[in-house]
Scaffold this motif. Structure first.
Motif, PDB file in Angstrom:
ATOM      1  N   GLY A 150       2.752   9.559  -5.492  1.00 38.41           N
ATOM      2  CA  GLY A 150       3.186  10.803  -4.878  1.00 38.41           C
ATOM      3  C   GLY A 150       2.131  11.390  -3.961  1.00 38.41           C
ATOM      4  O   GLY A 150       2.037  12.606  -3.799  1.00 38.41           O
ATOM      5  N   VAL A 151       1.343  10.511  -3.346  1.00 40.42           N
ATOM      6  CA  VAL A 151       0.241  10.945  -2.481  1.00 40.42           C
ATOM      7  C   VAL A 151       0.575  10.609  -1.024  1.00 40.42           C
ATOM      8  O   VAL A 151       0.840   9.445  -0.707  1.00 40.42           O
ATOM      9  N   PRO A 152       0.577  11.582  -0.132  1.00 38.23           N
ATOM     10  CA  PRO A 152       0.824  11.299   1.288  1.00 38.23           C
ATOM     11  C   PRO A 152      -0.375  10.597   1.904  1.00 38.23           C
ATOM     12  O   PRO A 152      -1.517  10.784   1.476  1.00 38.23           O
ATOM     13  N   ILE A 153      -0.123   9.795   2.920  1.00 34.60           N
ATOM     14  CA  ILE A 153      -1.217   9.042   3.530  1.00 34.60           C
ATOM     15  C   ILE A 153      -2.228   9.968   4.197  1.00 34.60           C
ATOM     16  O   ILE A 153      -3.388   9.589   4.403  1.00 34.60           O
ATOM     17  N   ARG A 170      -0.104  -1.251  11.031  1.00 34.01           N
ATOM     18  CA  ARG A 170       1.264  -1.378  10.530  1.00 34.01           C
ATOM     19  C   ARG A 170       1.521  -0.378   9.390  1.00 34.01           C
ATOM     20  O   ARG A 170       2.611   0.183   9.286  1.00 34.01           O
ATOM     21  N   LEU A 171       0.519  -0.172   8.538  1.00 32.60           N
ATOM     22  CA  LEU A 171       0.661   0.800   7.455  1.00 32.60           C
ATOM     23  C   LEU A 171       0.940   2.187   8.008  1.00 32.60           C
ATOM     24  O   LEU A 171       1.874   2.875   7.557  1.00 32.60           O
ATOM     25  N   PHE A 172       0.171   2.618   8.982  1.00 34.42           N
ATOM     26  CA  PHE A 172       0.365   3.962   9.521  1.00 34.42           C
ATOM     27  C   PHE A 172       1.662   4.063  10.318  1.00 34.42           C
ATOM     28  O   PHE A 172       2.273   5.141  10.386  1.00 34.42           O
ATOM     29  N   GLN A 173       2.109   2.954  10.893  1.00 33.00           N
ATOM     30  CA  GLN A 173       3.393   2.961  11.582  1.00 33.00           C
ATOM     31  C   GLN A 173       4.543   3.204  10.617  1.00 33.00           C
ATOM     32  O   GLN A 173       5.569   3.785  10.988  1.00 33.00           O
ATOM     33  N   LEU A 174       4.372   2.771   9.350  1.00 36.37           N
ATOM     34  CA  LEU A 174       5.401   3.035   8.336  1.00 36.37           C
ATOM     35  C   LEU A 174       5.581   4.530   8.106  1.00 36.37           C
ATOM     36  O   LEU A 174       6.617   4.972   7.600  1.00 36.37           O
ATOM     37  N   TYR A 175       4.560   5.311   8.457  1.00 40.78           N
ATOM     38  CA  TYR A 175       4.612   6.768   8.333  1.00 40.78           C
ATOM     39  C   TYR A 175       4.819   7.437   9.694  1.00 40.78           C
ATOM     40  O   TYR A 175       4.635   8.654   9.825  1.00 40.78           O
ATOM     41  N   VAL A 210       0.844  -1.197   0.000  1.00 43.89           N
ATOM     42  CA  VAL A 210       0.000   0.000   0.000  1.00 43.89           C
ATOM     43  C   VAL A 210       0.883   1.251   0.000  1.00 43.89           C
ATOM     44  O   VAL A 210       0.632   2.207  -0.749  1.00 43.89           O
ATOM     45  N   LYS A 211       1.938   1.228   0.807  1.00 38.62           N
ATOM     46  CA  LYS A 211       2.846   2.384   0.835  1.00 38.62           C
ATOM     47  C   LYS A 211       3.524   2.575  -0.526  1.00 38.62           C
ATOM     48  O   LYS A 211       3.677   3.707  -1.010  1.00 38.62           O
TER      49      LYS A 211
END
Length: 357
Positions: free
Chosen positions: A261-264, A286-291, A253-254
């Motif tokens: 080029g889209v920020p979460i 986990r996805l949001f932890q990547l950010y 997903v990241k």
């Protein structure tokens, strides 16, 4: 001329009428792979199952219905909400995994293909409307949407109908506690070419991890040693599948967002395959932890698995249709919203797509 965009112009779904509550499994005999009884009472087994998956009920198709029947009903729902002439369709792409499995049987029937049956039942005459099936595990419908995007952006197609349909209730082992996860249903979207549109598919990614992980979801015999039939049932290595999804889906997903080029922070919703509530929650965390974001935004992950179960390829298109028709609580998708679709399933396949409404 601006690049062609693939725009979802209509959605549809069909939810089978038979509602099966968890209490329906109280009389089952749950066994382990070796044929030994699962420890604990059925009440406790079911309670633990609901705590992990979030499922308290699911839908089963009527005995006389097949996967192609459900697909036709979802397709009609999508087409009737659009003023598009069905004869103008360029493609009918139907994602499934087991074809038509009739009630009381374990045999798969995919001759002719489910897509051809859908076209036949809709009585579409145009021979230039190509119908074909797509088998890609639970991510099959999303992969069909990705393929439709390629056709449209190439200029070879203007309108595609992408359907996900499944009757998993016909391929489950009643002695396997994982059988409580699965459900039946169908969802469909109409995707059309558009110029000068802000709405549409932005980008997508897909991966297949077959060399090591293909055996995580397979077909195998019943856990009941007394069953001497040659019937095969869907089986999964739940713990290993959970770890696989957690390690790979957030990264994909990241990668998709980075590709666009889209920020979460611009993502308003994540529509993830309704596989297991606990697993889906962990994937998103986990996805949001990547950010380096420790807390999930409120309402970003709509869920329907609690009442609909896991209908494989049908979960995401069904979820989308219900949200757009204001049937998922207070969930809504507004014009301009960027939404991520993501899925994981047999193969092992994963995919993700970024869309702007």
């Amino acid at each position: 001329m601006e690049r062609l965009k693939s725009v979802i112009t209509a959605t549809g779904s069909f939810l089978p009428e038979e509602i099966v509550n968890n209490s329906a499994f109280l009389s089952h005999t749950f066994l382990q792979k070796d044929g030994e009884a699962v420890a604990g009472t059925n009440q406790r087994i079911i309670e633990k199952f609901q705590q992990i998956t979030g499922i308290h009920e699911r839908r089963y198709a009527k005995q006389e219905q097949t996967a192609s029947d459900l697909a036709v009903l979802a397709a009609k729902d999508a087409l009737e909400s659009s003023d598009t002439d069905p004869e103008s369709l360029d493609y009918i792409i139907v994602a499934h995994n087991f074809g038509n499995v009739r009630y009381g049987s374990n045999r798969t029937d995919i001759v002719p293909s489910i897509a051809s049956r859908v076209k036949y039942d809709l009585q579409l005459k145009n021979p230039d409307c190509i119908g074909y099936d797509l088998i890609f595990g639970c991510p099959g419908w999303l992969q069909g949407l990705i393929q439709a995007d390629y056709y449209i952006r190439s200029g070879d197609a203007k309108r595609c109908l992408v359907i996900g349909t499944e009757t998993l209730s016909r391929v489950i082992d009643q002695h396997d506690r994982d059988s409580m996860i699965y459900a039946d249903g169908a969802g469909a979207v109409l995707v059309e070419a558009a110029e000068n549109s802000k709405a549409g598919i932005i980008c997508h990614r897909a991966q297949t991890f077959a060399s090591e992980h293909a055996p995580l979801l397979t077909m195998d015999k019943s856990y009941d040693p007394a069953d001497q039939s040659r019937d095969m049932f869907i089986k999964m290595n739940g713990r290993a599948l959970y770890e696989f999804a957690l390690n790979n889906v957030p990264q994909l997903v990241k990668q998709t967002l980075d590709k666009a080029g889209v920020p979460i922070s611009e993502v308003k919703k994540v529509l993830i395959h309704q596989a297991n509530e606990k697993m889906d929650q962990a994937i998103l965390e986990r996805l949001f932890q990547l950010y380096d974001i420790p807390t999930l935004p409120a309402g970003i992950m709509p869920m329907t698995i609690g009442s609909l179960g896991n209908s494989s390829v049908a979960t995401i298109p069904t979820l989308l249709d219900l949200i757009l028709k204001n049937k998922v609580g207070e969930q809504s998708i507004l014009p301009g919203d960027k939404v991520v679709f993501a899925s994981v399933g047999a193969g092992m396949n994963i995919n993700a797509l970024l869309y702007q409404f």
